[in-house]
Design a protein around this motif. Structure first.
Motif, PDB file in Angstrom:
ATOM      1  N   GLU A 259      -6.599 -13.994  -8.083  1.00  0.00           N
ATOM      2  CA  GLU A 259      -6.963 -15.478  -7.996  1.00  0.00           C
ATOM      3  C   GLU A 259      -7.393 -16.031  -9.245  1.00  0.00           C
ATOM      4  OE1 GLU A 259      -6.162 -17.131  -5.313  1.00  0.00           O
ATOM      5  OE2 GLU A 259      -7.177 -19.098  -5.784  1.00  0.00           O
ATOM      6  N   GLU A 260      -8.343 -15.412  -9.844  1.00  0.00           N
ATOM      7  CA  GLU A 260      -8.904 -16.028 -11.137  1.00  0.00           C
ATOM      8  C   GLU A 260      -7.815 -16.078 -12.286  1.00  0.00           C
ATOM      9  OE1 GLU A 260     -13.509 -14.860 -11.082  1.00  0.00           O
ATOM     10  OE2 GLU A 260     -12.137 -13.263 -11.787  1.00  0.00           O
ATOM     11  N   TYR A 261      -6.862 -15.274 -12.346  1.00  0.00           N
ATOM     12  CA  TYR A 261      -5.764 -15.175 -13.627  1.00  0.00           C
ATOM     13  C   TYR A 261      -4.462 -15.552 -13.214  1.00  0.00           C
ATOM     14  CZ  TYR A 261      -9.098 -12.586 -16.471  1.00  0.00           C
ATOM     15  OH  TYR A 261     -10.259 -12.358 -17.247  1.00  0.00           O
ATOM     16  N   LYS A 262      -3.964 -16.199 -12.022  1.00  0.00           N
ATOM     17  CA  LYS A 262      -2.789 -16.439 -11.622  1.00  0.00           C
ATOM     18  C   LYS A 262      -2.338 -17.739 -12.150  1.00  0.00           C
ATOM     19  CE  LYS A 262      -3.661 -18.617  -7.091  1.00  0.00           C
ATOM     20  NZ  LYS A 262      -3.425 -18.420  -5.833  1.00  0.00           N
ATOM     21  N   LYS A 263      -0.957 -17.732 -12.528  1.00  0.00           N
ATOM     22  CA  LYS A 263      -0.665 -18.970 -13.224  1.00  0.00           C
ATOM     23  C   LYS A 263       0.382 -19.738 -12.394  1.00  0.00           C
ATOM     24  CE  LYS A 263      -1.265 -16.963 -17.939  1.00  0.00           C
ATOM     25  NZ  LYS A 263      -0.392 -16.012 -18.738  1.00  0.00           N
ATOM     26  N   THR A 264       0.696 -19.264 -11.570  1.00  0.00           N
ATOM     27  CA  THR A 264       1.559 -19.739 -10.261  1.00  0.00           C
ATOM     28  C   THR A 264       1.097 -19.677  -9.154  1.00  0.00           C
ATOM     29  OG1 THR A 264       2.952 -17.663  -9.987  1.00  0.00           O
ATOM     30  CG2 THR A 264       3.748 -19.545 -11.532  1.00  0.00           C
ATOM     31  N   ALA A 265       1.181 -20.545  -8.257  1.00  0.00           N
ATOM     32  CA  ALA A 265       0.783 -20.547  -6.947  1.00  0.00           C
ATOM     33  C   ALA A 265       1.085 -19.118  -6.160  1.00  0.00           C
ATOM     34  CB  ALA A 265       1.409 -21.731  -6.006  1.00  0.00           C
ATOM     35  N   ARG A 266       2.170 -18.614  -6.162  1.00  0.00           N
ATOM     36  CA  ARG A 266       2.672 -17.329  -5.440  1.00  0.00           C
ATOM     37  C   ARG A 266       3.163 -16.405  -6.654  1.00  0.00           C
ATOM     38  NH1 ARG A 266       3.759 -15.309  -0.649  1.00  0.00           N
ATOM     39  NH2 ARG A 266       5.840 -14.287  -0.492  1.00  0.00           N
ATOM     40  N   PRO A 267       2.283 -15.653  -7.426  1.00  0.00           N
ATOM     41  CA  PRO A 267       2.698 -14.739  -8.457  1.00  0.00           C
ATOM     42  C   PRO A 267       3.461 -13.654  -7.766  1.00  0.00           C
ATOM     43  CG  PRO A 267       0.498 -14.898  -8.090  1.00  0.00           C
ATOM     44  CD  PRO A 267       0.871 -15.759  -7.224  1.00  0.00           C
ATOM     45  N   LYS A 268       4.234 -12.965  -8.593  1.00  0.00           N
ATOM     46  CA  LYS A 268       4.710 -11.560  -8.474  1.00  0.00           C
ATOM     47  C   LYS A 268       3.866 -10.428  -8.634  1.00  0.00           C
ATOM     48  CE  LYS A 268       8.871  -8.717  -9.047  1.00  0.00           C
ATOM     49  NZ  LYS A 268      10.077  -8.376  -9.589  1.00  0.00           N
ATOM     50  N   VAL A 269       3.536  -9.650  -7.737  1.00  0.00           N
ATOM     51  CA  VAL A 269       2.551  -8.550  -8.186  1.00  0.00           C
ATOM     52  C   VAL A 269       3.023  -7.269  -7.693  1.00  0.00           C
ATOM     53  CG1 VAL A 269       0.329  -7.700  -7.133  1.00  0.00           C
ATOM     54  CG2 VAL A 269       0.702 -10.048  -7.170  1.00  0.00           C
ATOM     55  N   VAL A 270       3.272  -6.372  -8.665  1.00  0.00           N
ATOM     56  CA  VAL A 270       3.869  -5.127  -8.475  1.00  0.00           C
ATOM     57  C   VAL A 270       3.057  -3.831  -8.530  1.00  0.00           C
ATOM     58  CG1 VAL A 270       5.500  -3.597  -9.581  1.00  0.00           C
ATOM     59  CG2 VAL A 270       5.945  -5.974  -9.599  1.00  0.00           C
ATOM     60  N   LEU A 271       2.894  -3.249  -7.410  1.00  0.00           N
ATOM     61  CA  LEU A 271       2.105  -1.888  -7.335  1.00  0.00           C
ATOM     62  C   LEU A 271       3.042  -1.000  -7.803  1.00  0.00           C
ATOM     63  CD1 LEU A 271      -0.301  -0.070  -6.581  1.00  0.00           C
ATOM     64  CD2 LEU A 271       0.764  -0.275  -3.935  1.00  0.00           C
ATOM     65  N   THR A 272       2.681  -0.081  -8.853  1.00  0.00           N
ATOM     66  CA  THR A 272       3.586   0.955  -9.610  1.00  0.00           C
ATOM     67  C   THR A 272       2.730   2.184  -9.276  1.00  0.00           C
ATOM     68  OG1 THR A 272       4.855   1.774 -11.004  1.00  0.00           O
ATOM     69  CG2 THR A 272       2.927   0.493 -11.848  1.00  0.00           C
ATOM     70  N   TRP A 273       3.477   3.207  -8.800  1.00  0.00           N
ATOM     71  CA  TRP A 273       3.081   4.656  -9.079  1.00  0.00           C
ATOM     72  C   TRP A 273       3.285   5.041 -10.400  1.00  0.00           C
ATOM     73  CZ3 TRP A 273       5.189   9.217 -10.910  1.00  0.00           C
ATOM     74  CH2 TRP A 273       4.462  10.142 -10.448  1.00  0.00           C
ATOM     75  N   ALA A 274       2.223   5.853 -10.812  1.00  0.00           N
ATOM     76  CA  ALA A 274       2.253   6.273 -12.243  1.00  0.00           C
ATOM     77  C   ALA A 274       1.764   7.715 -12.357  1.00  0.00           C
ATOM     78  CB  ALA A 274       1.490   5.556 -13.264  1.00  0.00           C
ATOM     79  N   PRO A 275       2.027   8.731 -13.159  1.00  0.00           N
ATOM     80  CA  PRO A 275       1.858  10.111 -12.859  1.00  0.00           C
ATOM     81  C   PRO A 275       0.407  10.453 -13.430  1.00  0.00           C
ATOM     82  CG  PRO A 275       3.030   9.608 -15.133  1.00  0.00           C
ATOM     83  CD  PRO A 275       2.879   8.144 -14.359  1.00  0.00           C
ATOM     84  N   HIS A 276      -0.143  11.549 -12.588  1.00  0.00           N
ATOM     85  CA  HIS A 276      -1.416  11.995 -12.839  1.00  0.00           C
ATOM     86  C   HIS A 276      -1.316  13.569 -12.665  1.00  0.00           C
ATOM     87  CE1 HIS A 276      -5.955  12.303 -11.889  1.00  0.00           C
ATOM     88  NE2 HIS A 276      -5.847  11.099 -12.562  1.00  0.00           N
ATOM     89  N   PRO A 277      -2.451  14.142 -13.442  1.00  0.00           N
ATOM     90  CA  PRO A 277      -2.281  15.489 -13.318  1.00  0.00           C
ATOM     91  C   PRO A 277      -2.828  16.138 -12.055  1.00  0.00           C
ATOM     92  CG  PRO A 277      -3.981  14.808 -14.852  1.00  0.00           C
ATOM     93  CD  PRO A 277      -3.537  13.717 -14.691  1.00  0.00           C
TER      94      PRO A 277
END
Ligand code: CP
Length: 317
Positions: free
Chosen positions: A159-177
């Protein structure tokens, strides 16, 4: 508010965000609410941010705060009924919980998934026993299937950083040991699905999350396609949820690491992660140190999400 375990407990989400932003502007303005009230924080697992931010939130509200580390100095607790307690566990959770409730007004609980029994994890066996037997309002400080204080802080940050009313937010899996629980991505999805955002989840095949949290979110198996035009990239590892691989690591493919090349596909996105993060597994040094990385601001908002939740609990005592 008597329990806080998921997004629904906040009611109107926009009102909750506005309340949180008011709390952030005036964090010492509610001290009267916590006078002579005690917050007990119970940790079955390690923590840096949750411990400090929640304790700070309680202190901002004028509360006394107590921390119990179950695995360091407390009696070892049995959690199963019917067990003949002739082993190393001295006390049963069913006595310990109401006793803890005697000494405080509000309880926060951290109890991660154990990956021994999917049903036990997804029934939130430990957290729900605190809700049932403590006689106090209880909030999750990351339980087996959710981390709602983190997700609320994430939403405040967006909410604090968005620059458009409806931002695109991507949750991405990333590797971990190591095999990590699904609590953070579950709660992030739970919140994003209720927020005014274009929400996409990307992960390798086999890492599908519980449909209860994914709901109507778009799932894209091609990370590059998912990242195209993103305004926020939220990276997280999790172990497999689906049977028969529950709790297993299926991939450590570092092609999924969030790198400068991956971020170049986005709309100059902000990079987010709940921390702690494994550099050059989840995210490269360059990305996490870049001006677009807002991981510290996100962690700072943990104080605000916790204070907003505890404030509501104090108001309902
Ligand atoms: N993000 C988070 O919950 O951090 P800790 O595990 O350090 O509390």
């Amino acid at each position: 508010m008597k329990t806080y375990t998921n997004v629904k407990d906040l009611g109107d989400l926009n009102a909750a965000i506005q309340e949180a932003l008011e709390v952030k502007k005036n964090r010492f303005g509610y001290k009267h609410l916590g006078e002579n009230k005690t917050l007990l924080m119970v940790f079955f697992n390690s923590s840096l941010r949750t411990r400090l931010s929640t304790q700070k939130a309680g202190m901002n509200l004028g509360m006394n705060t107590m921390v119990l580390d179950i695995n360091q100095g407390a009696w070892k607790l049995e959690t199963e009924r019917g067990v003949i307690m002739d082993g190393d566990k001295t006390e049963h959770l069913l006595e310990a919980i109401p006793v803890m409730g005697c000494y405080c007004d509000i309880i926060g609980v951290r109890a991660f998934a154990q990956f021994e029994n999917k049903q036990d994890d997804y029934e939130e066996k430990i957290l729900n026993q605190f809700i049932k037997y403590s006689g106090r309002p209880v909030f999750s400080m990351e339980a087996a299937t959710g981390h709602p204080l983190q997700a609320f802080a994430d939403l405040i940050t967006i909410e604090e950083y968005k620059k458009t009313a409806r931002p695109k937010v991507v949750l991405t899996w990333a590797p971990h040991p190591k095999a990590l629980p699904q609590a953070v991505p579950n709660s992030f999805a739970d919140f994003m699905n209720e927020a005014d955002v274009d929400f996409v989840i990307t992960h390798p095949e086999g890492y599908e999350l519980d449909p209860k949290f994914v709901r109507g979110a778009k799932v894209e198996y091609d990370q590059d396609k998912a990242l195209a035009g993103a305004d926020f990239v939220y990276a997280k590892n999790w172990a497999a949820y689906t049977d028969p691989n529950y709790g297993q690591i299926l991939s450590k493919d570092r092609a999924w690491t969030v790198s400068t090349e991956k971020m170049a596909l986005t709309n100059n996105a902000y990079f987010m992660h709940c921390l702690p993060v494994r550099r050059n597994m989840i995210v490269t040094d360059d990305v996490i140190e870049s001006p677009q990385s807002i991981v510290v601001q996100e962690a700072a908002n943990r104080e605000i999400s916790a204070q907003t939740v505890i404030k509501r609990m104090l108001e309902s005592l």
